[in-house]
Design a protein around this motif. Structure first.
Motif: not given
Length: 187
Positions: A81-82, A99-104, A136-139
């Motif tokens: 994420v930038g 990690a993918l499933r961790v809250p941003r 942010y918050p998009q990957t």
């Protein structure tokens, strides 16, 4: 031949009317030096910007390789994420991976991030800008544990008119000079 005192005086005497420089000569030299500086200073500034861009490029490349290694070691998908933000009236930017499933979390506020979050904060944010396809918050990139990058996207770093593009594809990180902020047009 004998050297007498008058010969020695004539040999080492200085013509008093030619000693020193005239005001016009001094002004000419100073104007030539000023003209040379007009051309040297801007080019030195461009060199400095290119050096800062190269340093930022190397730092980001090392960060991306570290993220790939972490994802491979853990065998799970990580997201990149930038985030561009302003702090104390100055533009700043950072990249973070988790990690993918961790809250941003927010790399502008590292206290909100889990301990295993990897972050890269811009070294020269006033000189080098970050351009992303999504912010942010998009990957914008998913890196799985097999070091195969999924949904690859590119992003660029910019210092005035110089751009460096990054493109993540499979296990490779490609970066290099491009013409503008769109990654598709390489030079």
């Amino acid at each position: 031949m004998m050297w007498d005192k008058s010969c020695l005086n004539n040999l080492f005497s200085v013509n008093r009317s030619r000693a020193g420089v005239t005001l016009i000569e001094l002004l000419m030299v100073m104007s030539l030096m000023a003209s040379a500086l007009i051309f040297v200073v801007p080019s030195w500034h461009n060199v400095q910007e290119k050096v800062l861009l190269t340093q930022e490029q190397q730092g980001v490349a090392m960060f991306l390789k570290t993220v790939q290694l972490k994802a491979a070691q853990e065998g799970r998908t990580w997201v990149l994420v930038g985030h561009s933000y302003a702090r104390q009236g100055r533009n700043n930017w950072c990249l973070f991976a988790q990690a993918l499933r961790v809250p941003r979390c927010d790399c502008a506020n590292p206290a909100t991030c889990p301990a295993d979050t990897l972050m890269y904060h811009a070294r020269h944010p006033r000189t080098v800008a970050l351009h992303l396809t999504s912010s942010y918050p998009q990957t914008f990139v998913h890196i799985n544990g097999l070091r195969q990058t999924q949904n690859s996207h590119c992003f660029t770093l910019q210092a005035k008119t110089d751009y460096v593009g990054f493109y993540l594809r499979n296990e490779k990180i490609l970066s290099g000079k491009i013409r503008n902020s769109r990654c598709g047009s390489s030079q």
